[in-house]
Design an enzyme around this catalytic site. Structure first.
Site, PDB file in Angstrom:
ATOM      1  N   THR A  13      11.579   5.750   4.052  1.00 17.80           N
ATOM      2  CA  THR A  13      11.424   5.181   5.384  1.00 17.80           C
ATOM      3  C   THR A  13      11.313   3.658   5.323  1.00 17.80           C
ATOM      4  O   THR A  13      10.864   3.088   4.322  1.00 17.80           O
ATOM      5  CB  THR A  13      10.190   5.767   6.101  1.00 17.80           C
ATOM      6  OG1 THR A  13       9.000   5.420   5.387  1.00 17.80           O
ATOM      7  CG2 THR A  13      10.304   7.278   6.204  1.00 17.80           C
ATOM      8  N   SER A  15      13.543   1.325   4.957  1.00 13.38           N
ATOM      9  CA  SER A  15      14.112   1.014   3.639  1.00 13.38           C
ATOM     10  C   SER A  15      15.317   0.087   3.702  1.00 13.38           C
ATOM     11  O   SER A  15      16.227   0.206   2.891  1.00 13.38           O
ATOM     12  CB  SER A  15      14.504   2.320   2.944  1.00 13.38           C
ATOM     13  OG  SER A  15      15.252   3.162   3.796  1.00 13.38           O
ATOM     14  N   THR A  16      15.325  -0.848   4.626  1.00 11.16           N
ATOM     15  CA  THR A  16      16.490  -1.723   4.767  1.00 11.16           C
ATOM     16  C   THR A  16      16.329  -3.067   4.059  1.00 11.16           C
ATOM     17  O   THR A  16      17.218  -3.910   4.111  1.00 11.16           O
ATOM     18  CB  THR A  16      16.798  -1.969   6.255  1.00 11.16           C
ATOM     19  OG1 THR A  16      15.648  -2.556   6.888  1.00 11.16           O
ATOM     20  CG2 THR A  16      17.146  -0.663   6.963  1.00 11.16           C
ATOM     21  N   GLY A  18      13.640  -5.459   0.929  1.00 14.45           N
ATOM     22  CA  GLY A  18      12.437  -5.603   0.117  1.00 14.45           C
ATOM     23  C   GLY A  18      12.211  -4.479  -0.870  1.00 14.45           C
ATOM     24  O   GLY A  18      13.140  -3.926  -1.464  1.00 14.45           O
ATOM     25  N   ILE A  19      10.938  -4.119  -1.051  1.00 14.30           N
ATOM     26  CA  ILE A  19      10.552  -3.096  -2.012  1.00 14.30           C
ATOM     27  C   ILE A  19      11.249  -1.771  -1.711  1.00 14.30           C
ATOM     28  O   ILE A  19      11.752  -1.098  -2.604  1.00 14.30           O
ATOM     29  CB  ILE A  19       9.024  -2.896  -2.011  1.00 14.30           C
ATOM     30  CG1 ILE A  19       8.319  -4.133  -2.590  1.00 14.30           C
ATOM     31  CG2 ILE A  19       8.635  -1.654  -2.803  1.00 14.30           C
ATOM     32  CD1 ILE A  19       6.803  -4.099  -2.429  1.00 14.30           C
ATOM     33  N   TYR A 154      -5.442  -3.801   8.465  1.00 10.50           N
ATOM     34  CA  TYR A 154      -4.385  -3.402   7.525  1.00 10.50           C
ATOM     35  C   TYR A 154      -4.985  -2.672   6.323  1.00 10.50           C
ATOM     36  O   TYR A 154      -4.511  -1.598   5.929  1.00 10.50           O
ATOM     37  CB  TYR A 154      -3.621  -4.640   7.064  1.00 10.50           C
ATOM     38  CG  TYR A 154      -2.632  -4.395   5.945  1.00 10.50           C
ATOM     39  CD1 TYR A 154      -1.417  -3.762   6.185  1.00 10.50           C
ATOM     40  CD2 TYR A 154      -2.904  -4.812   4.639  1.00 10.50           C
ATOM     41  CE1 TYR A 154      -0.510  -3.538   5.158  1.00 10.50           C
ATOM     42  CE2 TYR A 154      -1.997  -4.603   3.613  1.00 10.50           C
ATOM     43  CZ  TYR A 154      -0.801  -3.971   3.870  1.00 10.50           C
ATOM     44  OH  TYR A 154       0.096  -3.748   2.852  1.00 10.50           O
TER      45      TYR A 154
END
Length: 264
Positions: A13, A15-16, A18-19, A154
């Site tokens: 999820t 997931s476009t 970075g990590i 957070y």
């Protein structure tokens, strides 16, 4: 170690970039069919193009859905019949003084960071258990153990992910399904690079130099004394998703460079 995920379907999820994009890359490179997810068609298409450029033979598809609500998760699930690997990465962050964080902000962080994983696990985990094999991974943060004073909302959401992951591991006990959390620390992600663009232009320093300076100033307990790369974090996730990690479940696995000063 050769990791072969051929025949496995993975959903990562948010997931476009970075990590999470590095995780999708690692899973696809290991042979898995990978479903990437983002909030918009544009972001999903960009992520797919990036992966296909690097891995032309990869089996990829994308689904646009904002996972900050039950409706968004349902949109995703309507297009995902079932998976063998679920990487719950969707999350938001941002510093804000505790006394200025209103109920709506608390709820927004809770819905995105915690409930997206609750809803997806509730929908997809039972079929994994019936099948006798599966991997669920929550991308938490070192902030789950080292609550930042300027991002308490957070940190609380990330600690909740650890409890959720541990509980689900017990729920799936003996089924062949493992559930774990991975806790990145300071990482040279797309977001960090964007944050440092002005400083790089002003000082002429590289991203790596600025990341190291940030770590030494803000996370001086770091043992590696630098930021991790997205690939280093993804390597841990891919391993946890592999058949080789079959004896690891209910764990909180740190890729924080030793920032959390703890021996366990």
């Amino acid at each position: 170690m050769y990791i072969d995920l051929s025949g496995k379907r993975a959903l990562v999820t948010a997931s476009t970039g970075g990590i999470s994009l590095a995780i999708a890359h690692g899973l696809a490179e290991s042979g898995a069919e990978v479903i990437i997810n983002g909030r918009s068609d544009d972001s999903v298409n960009h992520g797919l193009e990036t992966l296909r450029s690097a891995l032309p033979a990869a089996n990829l598809r994308g689904v646009a859905a904002n996972l900050d609500s039950a409706q968004g998760v349902e949109t995703l699930l309507k297009q995902v019949a079932g998976v063998d690997i679920l990487v719950n990465n969707a999350g938001i962050y941002g510093p804000q003084p505790f006394d200025e964080v209103d109920d709506a902000t608390w709820d927004r962080f809770w819905q995105t960071n915690v409930m997206s994983g609750v809803r997806l696990s509730r929908a997809l985990l039972p079929a994994m258990m019936t099948k006798g094999w599966g991997r669920v991974v929550f991308i938490s943060s070192e902030s789950a153990r080292n609550i930042p004073a300027d991002m308490i909302h957070y940190g609380v959401s990330k600690t909740a992910q650890l409890a959720l992951s541990r509980g689900l591991a017990k729920y799936a006990a003996g089924s062949g399904v493992t559930v774990n959390s991975v806790l990145p620390g300071p990482t040279m992600s797309d977001g960090f690079e964007a944050m440092m663009q002005e400083e790089m232009a002003k000082t002429g320093k590289s991203l790596e130099e600025l990341a190291k300076a940030f770590v030494m100033a803000e996370r001086p307990a770091s043992v590696i004394q630098r930021a991790a790369t997205v690939e280093e974090v993804a390597n841990m996730v891919v391993y946890v998703c592999s058949p080789q990690a079959s004896a690891t479940s209910g764990a909180a696995l740190r890729v924080d460079g030793g920032v959390v000063d703890d021996i366990v």
